[in-house]
Scaffold this active site. Structure first.
Site, PDB file in Angstrom:
ATOM      1  N   ARG A  73       0.787  -1.240   0.007  1.00 48.74           N
ATOM      2  CA  ARG A  73       0.105  -0.054  -0.070  1.00 48.74           C
ATOM      3  C   ARG A  73       0.936   1.417   0.069  1.00 48.74           C
ATOM      4  O   ARG A  73       0.692   2.200  -0.473  1.00 48.74           O
ATOM      5  CB  ARG A  73      -0.770   0.136   1.228  1.00 48.74           C
ATOM      6  N   HIS A  77       0.620   4.420  -2.546  1.00 50.80           N
ATOM      7  CA  HIS A  77       0.412   5.936  -2.324  1.00 50.80           C
ATOM      8  C   HIS A  77       1.504   6.755  -2.567  1.00 50.80           C
ATOM      9  O   HIS A  77       1.242   7.972  -2.724  1.00 50.80           O
ATOM     10  CB  HIS A  77      -0.054   5.653  -0.826  1.00 50.80           C
ATOM     11  N   ASN A 105      -3.893   9.202   3.700  1.00 46.41           N
ATOM     12  CA  ASN A 105      -2.391   8.407   4.087  1.00 46.41           C
ATOM     13  C   ASN A 105      -2.452   8.225   5.761  1.00 46.41           C
ATOM     14  O   ASN A 105      -1.448   7.761   6.157  1.00 46.41           O
ATOM     15  CB  ASN A 105      -1.008   9.195   3.738  1.00 46.41           C
ATOM     16  N   HIS A 206      -5.899  -5.700  -2.963  1.00 42.14           N
ATOM     17  CA  HIS A 206      -6.687  -5.838  -1.835  1.00 42.14           C
ATOM     18  C   HIS A 206      -7.120  -7.356  -1.378  1.00 42.14           C
ATOM     19  O   HIS A 206      -7.953  -7.522  -0.424  1.00 42.14           O
ATOM     20  CB  HIS A 206      -8.104  -5.192  -2.063  1.00 42.14           C
TER      21      HIS A 206
END
Length: 353
Positions: A73, A77, A105, A206
């Site tokens: 992740r 990001h 975040n 995911h």
């Protein structure tokens, strides 16, 4: 066997061997490589970089496999906002709040940042300050996928670290929220040259990890989202009894710690956690892609690798752009220790003249 037949067999085996060797380093996908990146970037300056990272992550994940999702992740990001420049790693400064302070975040794992800095320290101890934090994040994300059961693949390296973090507005604009529908996400990622297959494949990240209740309780309260399986919804209500619940739950109820295609099976069974997940199956432009990935894990892995290599090259800094940070969370110009070392080095050189 005749001499001619033996020669032909030898040539055929040799040819297959050469093809397999070629495929092993960057030929397993059709993604063009950005100028300045290379499949062999550290072969001479730090040949052990990737093995050092993988060896350490094996130890980390043996203790806590959940950290794999946190590192994956972190890479997402970083890349979606201002490109894969390690800017998400930077702490805030007098010039303003960091990307970490932006709402999307706030749930990034603190441990993920610690792991990246630890990996940076190990690599720099071996080779000196030649490997960027941005590259370490990219390698760690790739290894997180592989070490949790996903495909292994090469990634082009040579990214440099950014000198500035993105604004809060830029962060919000470039990270679609879990409440976004498929149409919105497709439009957003199309600006970064991702097609529908890329978007559905990247969403497969995911298949590992956790979510906070706040990211999906809007689908439970005050009324339940009709696209959500009722039994699944009832289970979620037990974990998150109110819209303001602060608990967490797994993103993939079938194999939460294994990188596989079960996330897509979840979607076909109306057990996707986020609107942004479940709507990929509801939306006509992505439904068939979800089905194909649910039915064929190898196809998902193939398309995921292509999409990840595309993503890992978004707006990268190369050559003389940016820097290679001595501390992943601090720009070199803000690193008082580094500045003092450089000053001492300059003084020593001056005395020797």
């Amino acid at each position: 066997m005749a001499t001619g037949a033996k020669s032909f067999t030898f040539l055929l085996i040799s040819s297959l061997f050469l093809v397999s060797c070629f495929c092993a380093k960057g030929a397993q996908n059709p993604v063009p490589i950005v100028n300045g990146l290379s499949w062999t970037f550290y072969d001479y300056s730090c040949p052990k970089a990737e093995s050092i990272i993988r060896k350490q992550l094996k130890k980390v994940f043996k203790n806590d496999i959940g950290q794999a999702a946190g590192l994956l992740r972190l890479h997402f990001h970083d890349c979606f906002v201002q490109g894969c420049d390690g800017s998400v790693l930077l702490d805030g400064s007098a010039s303003g709040p960091s990307e970490q302070d932006a709402p999307p975040n706030l749930t990034l794992r603190e441990k993920a940042f610690e792991i990246i800095n630890d990996l940076r320290e190990r690599v720099h101890k071996e080779c000196g300050r030649v490997v960027s934090c941005a590259d370490i994040v990219a390698i760690a994300a790739r290894d997180s996928v592989y070490l949790s059961g996903g495909p292994d693949y090469d990634i082009p390296l040579g990214r440099r670290d950014g000198l500035n973090f993105a604004t809060q507005n830029a962060t919000l604009a470039n990270l679609p929220p879990p409440t976004a529908n498929a149409s919105t996400i497709l439009r957003s990622l199309a600006t970064k040259k991702f097609d529908a297959t890329d978007v559905v494949a990247l969403s497969g990240g995911h298949t590992i990890g956790l979510s906070h209740c706040s990211s999906f309780t809007g689908r439970l309260y005050p009324t339940q989202d009709p696209t959500m399986d009722k039994a699944f919804a009832n289970d979620l209500k037990g974990i998150c009894p109110t819209i303001n619940s602060t608990g967490t739950t797994v993103l993939d109820i079938r194999t939460p710690n294994k990188f596989d295609n079960k996330y897509y099976v979840d979607l076909m069974n109306r057990q996707g956690l986020f609107t942004s997940d479940q709507d990929l199956y509801s939306y006509n432009k992505t439904r068939d892609i979800v089905t194909s990935f649910a039915e064929d894990e190898s196809l998902f892995f193939e398309k995921f690798v292509v999409a990840m290599i595309k993503m890992s090259q978004l707006s990268v800094l190369t050559g003389n752009q940016g820097e290679i940070r001595a501390n992943c969370s601090v720009r070199n110009s803000d690193n008082s220790y580094l500045v003092s070392v450089v000053e001492e080095d300059l003084e020593t050189k001056s005395e020797l003249r």
